[in-house]
Scaffold this active site. Structure first.
Site, short mmCIF file in Angstrom:
data_model
loop_
_atom_site.label_atom_id
_atom_site.label_comp_id
_atom_site.label_asym_id
_atom_site.label_seq_id
_atom_site.Cartn_x
_atom_site.Cartn_y
_atom_site.Cartn_z
N LEU A 47 -8.09 7.97 18.81
CA LEU A 47 -6.77 8.26 18.28
C LEU A 47 -6.76 7.84 16.82
O LEU A 47 -7.30 6.78 16.47
CB LEU A 47 -5.70 7.47 19.04
CG LEU A 47 -5.25 8.01 20.41
CD1 LEU A 47 -4.33 7.01 21.09
CD2 LEU A 47 -4.57 9.35 20.28
N ASP A 48 -6.14 8.63 15.95
CA ASP A 48 -6.03 8.27 14.54
C ASP A 48 -5.30 6.93 14.40
O ASP A 48 -4.49 6.58 15.26
CB ASP A 48 -5.26 9.34 13.77
CG ASP A 48 -5.99 10.67 13.72
OD1 ASP A 48 -7.23 10.67 13.86
OD2 ASP A 48 -5.32 11.71 13.53
N PRO A 49 -5.56 6.19 13.32
CA PRO A 49 -4.82 4.93 13.11
C PRO A 49 -3.31 5.12 13.17
O PRO A 49 -2.58 4.26 13.66
CB PRO A 49 -5.28 4.50 11.71
CG PRO A 49 -6.66 5.05 11.60
CD PRO A 49 -6.62 6.38 12.31
N ALA A 51 -1.72 7.11 15.03
CA ALA A 51 -1.30 7.48 16.38
C ALA A 51 -1.12 6.28 17.30
O ALA A 51 -1.74 5.23 17.13
CB ALA A 51 -2.29 8.46 16.98
#
Length: 317
Positions: A47-49, A51
């Site tokens: 997951l992106d930071p 997110a």
């Protein structure tokens, strides 16, 4: 010189983590690994930071089955901000250009979203973990290098507008259920192009990952509070079984004699094979006492062959 053993406990299972914003998936993994004092752990898709949300973590032998969750469908709630292009397609990137979205209407957005329903082709963003000659694309992007990427097929099973807030920087809340490999940031950028005003992600929450939903997750803060000054074992009741990543597969219980040979890596005959699936199907395999042995593949001769075997814990490992 022998291989050095990893520090930590030899435990297996799946932790359903609710990742907080501002940290990478690997940061979350390492913190959970320390809390549980586990020797081996892996996550099941970054997951992106920016997110938040469902991030299943596999411990011990469960890591052998993490690919099943990597390949699983996902569901997200996201907010897109219209009227601005960024380098990364999300709020963490640098602003490239601003275009007023004041004239964009809810009806226009709803109409544009229809183009994303079903099977589509999507070009992965440069700011992604995909690799080019062994180098992650995001590292190249940070150097100002752009590589041509081929469009990839993905499926959007469901995309619904939950809210629309008009204005110079209009915002759209969406609920998206999609196949593996779908980039929510790319949908934002493509939607912005279609509307002629640009768009980027400002919020992203994964609400489902395969069979797992956010209602069953825990945050790192909750785990820290529960552990306190206690030993890591106090948290073990939160772990799902080792076969949790493959729970969608049919199950097969072998007689003790067959289970012995299956553990040794040998295909074994079983009369149930013809009843539970077809040639090439994968199944969860158990011993008579319910011990999970691993995943096997059925053949047309009534046998099940080991695909991924679980190693029994011993005092030495």
């Amino acid at each position: 010189m022998g291989r050095r053993r990893a520090r930590g406990r030899q435990i297996s299972g799946v932790l359903l983590l609710n990742k907080s914003a501002g940290m990478t998936s690997n940061d979350a993994l390492q913190q959970a690994k320390r809390l549980f004092y586990v020797a081996k752990a892996g996550h099941t898709g970054s997951l992106d930071p920016l997110a938040t949300g469902v991030l299943p973590l596999c411990f011990g032998e469960a890591t052998k089955f993490s690919q099943f969750l990597l390949d699983a469908d996902k569901r997200y709630r996201t907010t897109y901000r219209l009227g601005a292009y960024t380098t990364t397609g999300d709020l963490d990137g640098e602003l490239l250009e601003e275009v007023s979205a004041a004239d964009i209407t809810e009806a226009q957005v709803k109409e544009a979203l229809k183009a994303f329903e079903g099977d589509i082709e999507q070009v992965p963003p440069m700011y992604s973990a995909l690799k080019h000659n062994g180098e992650p694309l995001y590292k190249l992007a940070r150097q100002g290098i752009e590589i041509e990427r081929e469009a990839r097929p993905v499926t959007i099973y469901h995309i619904e507008m939950l809210d629309f807030r008009p204005g110079e920087r209009a915002e759209v809340d969406l609920d998206i259920r999609c196949s593996k490999g779908t980039y929510i940031r790319s949908i934002a950028e493509d939607l912005g192009e279609m509307l002629g005003c640009g768009a980027h992600v400002v919020k992203l929450h994964r609400s489902e990952s395969g069979p797992f939903v956010e209602a069953d997750t825990l945050t790192l803060d909750e785990l820290r509070e529960e552990r306190g000054e206690e030993l890591a074992e106090v948290l073990d009741h939160h772990l799902l079984p080792t076969d949790a990543p493959v729970q969608s597969l049919a199950s097969l219980a072998l007689a003790d004699s067959s289970a012995y040979y299956f553990r040794q890596g040998n295909p074994v005959m079983d009369p149930q094979v013809y009843r539970i699936g077809d040639e090439g199907d994968m199944v969860r395999v158990f011993a008579e006492d319910g011990e999970f042995l691993g995943v096997g593949v059925l053949d047309d001769e009534g046998r099940v062959a080991p695909k991924r075997l679980v190693v029994r814990p011993t005092a030495e490992n």
